[in-house]
Design a protein around this motif. Structure first.
Motif, mmCIF file in Angstrom:
data_model
loop_
_atom_site.group_PDB
_atom_site.id
_atom_site.type_symbol
_atom_site.label_atom_id
_atom_site.label_comp_id
_atom_site.label_asym_id
_atom_site.label_seq_id
_atom_site.Cartn_x
_atom_site.Cartn_y
_atom_site.Cartn_z
ATOM 1 N N PHE A 27 0.866 -1.170 0.000
ATOM 2 C CA PHE A 27 0.000 0.000 0.000
ATOM 3 C C PHE A 27 0.905 1.223 0.000
ATOM 4 O O PHE A 27 1.863 1.279 0.763
ATOM 5 C CB PHE A 27 -0.894 0.009 1.252
ATOM 6 N N PHE A 28 0.634 2.200 -0.865
ATOM 7 C CA PHE A 28 1.512 3.362 -0.919
ATOM 8 C C PHE A 28 0.717 4.661 -1.056
ATOM 9 O O PHE A 28 -0.411 4.677 -1.530
ATOM 10 C CB PHE A 28 2.530 3.251 -2.064
ATOM 11 N N TYR A 29 1.327 5.723 -0.595
ATOM 12 C CA TYR A 29 0.796 7.075 -0.711
ATOM 13 C C TYR A 29 1.970 7.980 -1.047
ATOM 14 O O TYR A 29 3.032 7.865 -0.432
ATOM 15 C CB TYR A 29 0.152 7.536 0.602
ATOM 16 N N LYS A 30 1.795 8.860 -2.003
ATOM 17 C CA LYS A 30 2.851 9.831 -2.310
ATOM 18 C C LYS A 30 2.238 11.156 -2.725
ATOM 19 O O LYS A 30 1.148 11.208 -3.273
ATOM 20 C CB LYS A 30 3.817 9.315 -3.368
ATOM 21 N N ALA A 31 2.968 12.212 -2.411
ATOM 22 C CA ALA A 31 2.544 13.567 -2.765
ATOM 23 C C ALA A 31 3.734 14.291 -3.370
ATOM 24 O O ALA A 31 4.855 14.184 -2.870
ATOM 25 C CB ALA A 31 2.047 14.311 -1.536
ATOM 26 N N ILE A 32 3.494 14.994 -4.452
ATOM 27 C CA ILE A 32 4.550 15.725 -5.154
ATOM 28 C C ILE A 32 4.061 17.153 -5.415
ATOM 29 O O ILE A 32 2.959 17.352 -5.915
ATOM 30 C CB ILE A 32 4.913 15.057 -6.497
ATOM 31 N N ILE A 33 4.874 18.098 -5.054
ATOM 32 C CA ILE A 33 4.604 19.502 -5.364
ATOM 33 C C ILE A 33 5.492 19.882 -6.534
ATOM 34 O O ILE A 33 6.709 19.692 -6.477
ATOM 35 C CB ILE A 33 4.901 20.413 -4.160
ATOM 36 N N ARG A 34 4.895 20.375 -7.581
ATOM 37 C CA ARG A 34 5.667 20.898 -8.710
ATOM 38 C C ARG A 34 5.777 22.407 -8.510
ATOM 39 O O ARG A 34 4.870 23.155 -8.835
ATOM 40 C CB ARG A 34 4.987 20.593 -10.031
ATOM 41 N N ALA A 35 6.896 22.798 -7.951
ATOM 42 C CA ALA A 35 7.124 24.224 -7.671
ATOM 43 C C ALA A 35 7.649 24.879 -8.942
ATOM 44 O O ALA A 35 8.736 24.557 -9.417
ATOM 45 C CB ALA A 35 8.121 24.378 -6.528
ATOM 46 N N THR A 36 6.872 25.778 -9.491
ATOM 47 C CA THR A 36 7.272 26.439 -10.727
ATOM 48 C C THR A 36 8.367 27.471 -10.451
ATOM 49 O O THR A 36 8.403 28.085 -9.383
ATOM 50 C CB THR A 36 6.072 27.096 -11.425
ATOM 51 N N LEU A 37 9.247 27.638 -11.387
ATOM 52 C CA LEU A 37 10.320 28.605 -11.264
ATOM 53 C C LEU A 37 9.992 29.896 -12.023
ATOM 54 O O LEU A 37 10.799 30.813 -12.052
ATOM 55 C CB LEU A 37 11.633 27.995 -11.766
ATOM 56 N N ASP A 39 6.527 32.124 -12.041
ATOM 57 C CA ASP A 39 5.136 32.310 -11.628
ATOM 58 C C ASP A 39 4.277 33.018 -12.681
ATOM 59 O O ASP A 39 3.052 32.943 -12.628
ATOM 60 C CB ASP A 39 5.067 33.115 -10.319
ATOM 61 N N LYS A 40 4.872 33.688 -13.635
ATOM 62 C CA LYS A 40 4.097 34.412 -14.647
ATOM 63 C C LYS A 40 3.413 33.461 -15.625
ATOM 64 O O LYS A 40 2.328 33.750 -16.113
ATOM 65 C CB LYS A 40 4.995 35.382 -15.412
ATOM 66 N N ASN A 41 4.058 32.327 -15.914
ATOM 67 C CA ASN A 41 3.501 31.410 -16.901
ATOM 68 C C ASN A 41 2.678 30.274 -16.284
ATOM 69 O O ASN A 41 1.669 29.874 -16.839
ATOM 70 C CB ASN A 41 4.608 30.810 -17.756
ATOM 71 N N LEU A 42 3.128 29.730 -15.161
ATOM 72 C CA LEU A 42 2.435 28.587 -14.559
ATOM 73 C C LEU A 42 2.368 28.734 -13.047
ATOM 74 O O LEU A 42 3.234 29.345 -12.427
ATOM 75 C CB LEU A 42 3.166 27.277 -14.883
ATOM 76 N N ASP A 43 1.320 28.135 -12.465
ATOM 77 C CA ASP A 43 1.186 28.096 -11.010
ATOM 78 C C ASP A 43 1.810 26.799 -10.477
ATOM 79 O O ASP A 43 2.085 25.867 -11.237
ATOM 80 C CB ASP A 43 -0.291 28.135 -10.609
ATOM 81 N N ASN A 44 1.987 26.736 -9.171
ATOM 82 C CA ASN A 44 2.445 25.498 -8.528
ATOM 83 C C ASN A 44 1.350 24.447 -8.624
ATOM 84 O O ASN A 44 0.158 24.759 -8.643
ATOM 85 C CB ASN A 44 2.800 25.752 -7.064
ATOM 86 N N ASN A 45 1.744 23.187 -8.680
ATOM 87 C CA ASN A 45 0.797 22.080 -8.777
ATOM 88 C C ASN A 45 1.061 21.092 -7.651
ATOM 89 O O ASN A 45 2.210 20.886 -7.246
ATOM 90 C CB ASN A 45 0.956 21.337 -10.103
ATOM 91 N N LEU A 46 0.004 20.456 -7.181
ATOM 92 C CA LEU A 46 0.112 19.394 -6.191
ATOM 93 C C LEU A 46 -0.429 18.117 -6.813
ATOM 94 O O LEU A 46 -1.562 18.078 -7.289
ATOM 95 C CB LEU A 46 -0.679 19.732 -4.923
ATOM 96 N N LEU A 47 0.383 17.105 -6.820
ATOM 97 C CA LEU A 47 -0.030 15.794 -7.316
ATOM 98 C C LEU A 47 0.035 14.825 -6.151
ATOM 99 O O LEU A 47 0.985 14.840 -5.374
ATOM 100 C CB LEU A 47 0.908 15.308 -8.420
ATOM 101 N N TYR A 48 -0.949 13.970 -6.014
ATOM 102 C CA TYR A 48 -0.897 12.955 -4.984
ATOM 103 C C TYR A 48 -1.493 11.675 -5.540
ATOM 104 O O TYR A 48 -2.325 11.692 -6.448
ATOM 105 C CB TYR A 48 -1.610 13.390 -3.701
ATOM 106 N N SER A 49 -1.055 10.572 -4.974
ATOM 107 C CA SER A 49 -1.588 9.292 -5.397
ATOM 108 C C SER A 49 -1.622 8.336 -4.218
ATOM 109 O O SER A 49 -0.776 8.385 -3.331
ATOM 110 C CB SER A 49 -0.764 8.700 -6.552
ATOM 111 N N VAL A 50 -2.630 7.505 -4.242
ATOM 112 C CA VAL A 50 -2.803 6.442 -3.265
ATOM 113 C C VAL A 50 -2.954 5.172 -4.076
ATOM 114 O O VAL A 50 -3.667 5.152 -5.084
ATOM 115 C CB VAL A 50 -4.062 6.672 -2.397
ATOM 116 N N GLY A 51 -2.268 4.133 -3.666
ATOM 117 C CA GLY A 51 -2.343 2.929 -4.476
ATOM 118 C C GLY A 51 -2.140 1.659 -3.695
ATOM 119 O O GLY A 51 -1.778 1.651 -2.528
ATOM 120 N N PHE A 52 -2.393 0.590 -4.403
ATOM 121 C CA PHE A 52 -2.272 -0.749 -3.866
ATOM 122 C C PHE A 52 -1.599 -1.580 -4.938
ATOM 123 O O PHE A 52 -1.973 -1.522 -6.109
ATOM 124 C CB PHE A 52 -3.672 -1.292 -3.540
ATOM 125 N N ALA A 53 -0.603 -2.336 -4.558
ATOM 126 C CA ALA A 53 0.109 -3.174 -5.528
ATOM 127 C C ALA A 53 0.231 -4.582 -4.972
ATOM 128 O O ALA A 53 0.248 -4.794 -3.761
ATOM 129 C CB ALA A 53 1.489 -2.595 -5.815
#
Length: 92
Positions: A27-37, A39-53
């Motif tokens: 069982f896994f959980y992960k979270a990733i923040i894509r911090a943009t360098l 700010d004028k073109n893109l905002d920060n993004n938060l990705l997360y996933s929960v899974g079972f393998a």
């Protein structure tokens, strides 16, 4: 990274947890923040996933170890003085 035709570099920062149950289920959980360098073109993004393998193959057993039989050579000591006959001075 591109969104709506705009490009910007980003830095992925993340963390996660993974739990292993009886070496067969995960069982896994992960979270990733894509911090943009940029700010004028893109905002920060938060990705997360929960899974079972599940592990689909069992671990392979190592091949059996071959036993080597070493013959025991008994040296003769007819007078039982602890010196073998081939080097014994008295040689019975």
């Amino acid at each position: 990274m591109s969104y709506a035709g705009k490009w910007a570099p980003y830095a992925p920062l993340g963390a996660g947890l993974q739990f292993n149950f009886r070496s067969a289920f995960i069982f896994f959980y992960k979270a990733i923040i894509r911090a943009t360098l940029n700010d004028k073109n893109l905002d920060n993004n938060l990705l997360y996933s929960v899974g079972f393998a599940r592990i689909i193959s069992s671990p392979k057993e190592p091949p059996p170890v071959k036993e080597v039989i070493v013959p025991v050579v008994e040296k003769k000591d007819r007078d039982n003085d602890g010196i073998v006959d081939s080097v014994d001075a008295c040689r019975m």
